[in-house]
Design an enzyme around this catalytic site. Structure first.
Site, mmCIF file in Angstrom:
data_model
loop_
_atom_site.group_PDB
_atom_site.id
_atom_site.type_symbol
_atom_site.label_atom_id
_atom_site.label_comp_id
_atom_site.label_asym_id
_atom_site.label_seq_id
_atom_site.Cartn_x
_atom_site.Cartn_y
_atom_site.Cartn_z
ATOM 1 N N HIS A 1 0.883 -1.083 -0.041
ATOM 2 C CA HIS A 1 -0.026 0.126 0.191
ATOM 3 C C HIS A 1 0.818 1.193 0.117
ATOM 4 C CE1 HIS A 1 0.402 0.868 4.537
ATOM 5 N NE2 HIS A 1 0.494 -0.508 4.519
ATOM 6 N N ASP B 1 -0.570 4.405 0.944
ATOM 7 C CA ASP B 1 -0.812 5.342 1.858
ATOM 8 C C ASP B 1 -0.261 5.212 3.280
ATOM 9 O OD1 ASP B 1 -2.406 2.912 2.202
ATOM 10 O OD2 ASP B 1 -3.911 4.097 3.225
ATOM 11 N N ASP C 1 6.473 1.138 6.969
ATOM 12 C CA ASP C 1 4.825 0.756 6.874
ATOM 13 C C ASP C 1 4.264 1.626 5.716
ATOM 14 O OD1 ASP C 1 2.134 -0.193 6.986
ATOM 15 O OD2 ASP C 1 1.840 0.876 8.894
ATOM 16 N N GLU D 1 -5.140 1.279 2.708
ATOM 17 C CA GLU D 1 -5.022 0.240 3.656
ATOM 18 C C GLU D 1 -4.962 0.552 4.798
ATOM 19 O OE1 GLU D 1 -2.730 -2.761 6.227
ATOM 20 O OE2 GLU D 1 -2.537 -0.615 5.737
ATOM 21 N N GLU D 2 -4.668 1.829 5.024
ATOM 22 C CA GLU D 2 -4.608 2.587 6.603
ATOM 23 C C GLU D 2 -5.947 3.098 7.194
ATOM 24 O OE1 GLU D 2 -2.197 1.829 8.388
ATOM 25 O OE2 GLU D 2 -0.115 2.134 7.407
#
Length: 437
Positions: free
Chosen positions: A81, A83, A113, A143-144
């Site tokens: 991801h 984001d 991350d 995703e976050e």
């Protein structure tokens, strides 16, 4: 393929960090489109045709496919991801979107991350990646938050993109975890995610009789809610060993020379405690957790409200859902109901498979003393979306970390950073895996 020029993985990761792709949740995100354009352009420069698909204006996902030398083999999904969670610049030692290299580390929101993994994938392509099997690449949005604009949307609207993918790799696994052994040695564990606890975010509503705060009221919604939350928070969920957790405990215990006793819940807890630092990886996943996180009620101190609401973060082990919800309903008590805000079931891939063997071989080629063990993630990733397509999802984003480095505190934390040498180690391991798996 187009002519290739060198691409340093650290520089690529720094480029990605400099895109402020903060996801505030609820559809409020920034920078995903610009980051996606960078990724698509990068892949195009190295001969990989990529397309950007938007789930909503500027909520961008990048999709590509790299043909393998053996098209008869099932494909592998490589997903990450773009984001990141918010970062308060005032709390950081460096500007969180600077992508600054300092003291042997690359600093910035997303460094672990998970723009490090995305950068490794891009750098592997730039180094002339030649996989045995087709690789499907997915660099996704959201995703976050809930994945509604990213992985879950792709699975619902574009499932054909992932047709033929037997397995997937992504974040949360494959990093080194130096742990002291019983004989004084330092053992380098490399946990690989083979399972995730399920996520059930619940909204609770208690209903009662409104009234004046000065008068007795045995039908008080606030009291009902507080009592229900107390029962939920106090409940001790039983120890439950899933295949990933059992394999982690047994294999880590053997590597560290620690006695392993799984004969009872108390014995499991004692064993996990003996594992020391390694035990902290598995402790959240030996049982279900139910954590109250939000509480709302009332509007004036002398008014008893007719309703009170709360939110509870429930994390479920594979195979435990029906049992947990039955117990939860009993704990709520009369006058309190529940509904799902989010409900994503647990994820479980085989703990012994050719995929895990190939990951272990790639790690040992760079670190001959690597001890590779499966483990279960306490939280969740986009694997929850892709597993719905029958894809075996693994957490494998390799990194070499210095002893004492607080890696698990980096994700979503202040001063997030990744070691430069560890990032280059990860690239070598990842490229080897993608070419040999």
């Amino acid at each position: 393929m187009a002519e290739r020029a060198p691409a340093d993985v650290v520089g690529v990761c720094a480029d990605l960090i400099r895109f402020d792709t903060t996801n505030h949740g609820g559809g409020d995100a920034a920078g995903e489109r610009e980051a996606a354009e960078y990724v698509a352009d990068f892949l195009g420069r190295y001969g990989v045709s990529a397309r950007i698909v938007e789930s909503a204006p500027r909520r961008a996902n990048v999709l590509a496919r790299i043909p393998g030398t053996d098209p008869a083999l099932p494909a592998l999904l490589v997903q990450g991801h773009l984001d990141v969670v918010p970062a308060g610049a005032a709390d950081w030692s460096v500007p969180p979107f600077s992508g600054e290299v300092r003291d042997g580390f690359l600093w910035g929101r997303g460094a672990v991350d998970m723009k490090d993994f995305c950068a490794m994938v891009l750098a592997a392509v730039a180094e002339g990646l030649r996989p045995r099997r087709d690789l499907v690449l997915a660099f996704v949005a959201d995703e976050e938050d809930r994945g509604d604009f990213g992985a879950h949307w792709l699975v619902e609207r574009h499932p054909s993109v992932f047709e033929g993918c037997a397995a997937a790799i992504s974040e949360s696994g494959g990093y080194s975890c130096p742990v002291p052994a019983a004989d004084g040695r330092t053992v380098r564990l490399y946990p690989v995610g083979t399972a995730e606890r399920g996520t059930a975010h619940l909204r609770l509503t208690a209903r009662g009789r409104a009234g004046h705060g000065s008068r007795p009221n045995d039908d008080n919604a606030v009291v009902r809610m507080v009592e229900a939350l107390h029962r939920i928070a106090s409940h001790r969920w039983p120890v439950r060993l899933t295949p990933a957790v059992q394999a982690f405990v047994e294999r880590t215990g053997a590597a560290l020379g620690v006695p392993v006793d799984l004969s009872s819940g108390a014995a499991v807890e004692a064993t996990v405690a003996r594992l020391g630092v390694a035990g902290s990886l598995v402790l959240p996943t030996i049982r279900t957790s139910t954590t109250p996180t939000v509480l709302n009620a009332g509007y004036k101190v002398n008014v008893i409200p007719s309703t009170a609401t709360a939110q509870v973060d429930v994390r479920l082990l594979p195979g435990a859902e029906d049992e947990v919800f039955a117990v939860l309903d009993a704990l709520l008590g009369p006058g309190v109901t529940r509904e799902f805000i989010t409900h994503q079931p647990p994820v479980q891939a085989p703990v012994d498979s050719p995929w895990l063997d190939a990951m272990a071989a790639a790690l040992r080629a760079e670190d001959p003393d690597a001890v590779v063990v499966p483990y279960c993630l306490g939280g969740g990733t986009d694997a929850k979306a892709f597993s719905r397509l029958g894809i075996a999802c693994y957490g494998f984003a390799p990194l070499a970390l210095p002893e004492g480095f607080p890696y698990r505190a980096m994700a979503h934390g202040v001063d997030e950073r990744v070691p430069v040498d560890g990032l280059r180690f990860g690239l070598r391991v990842l490229k080897r895996f993608l070419e040999s798996a």
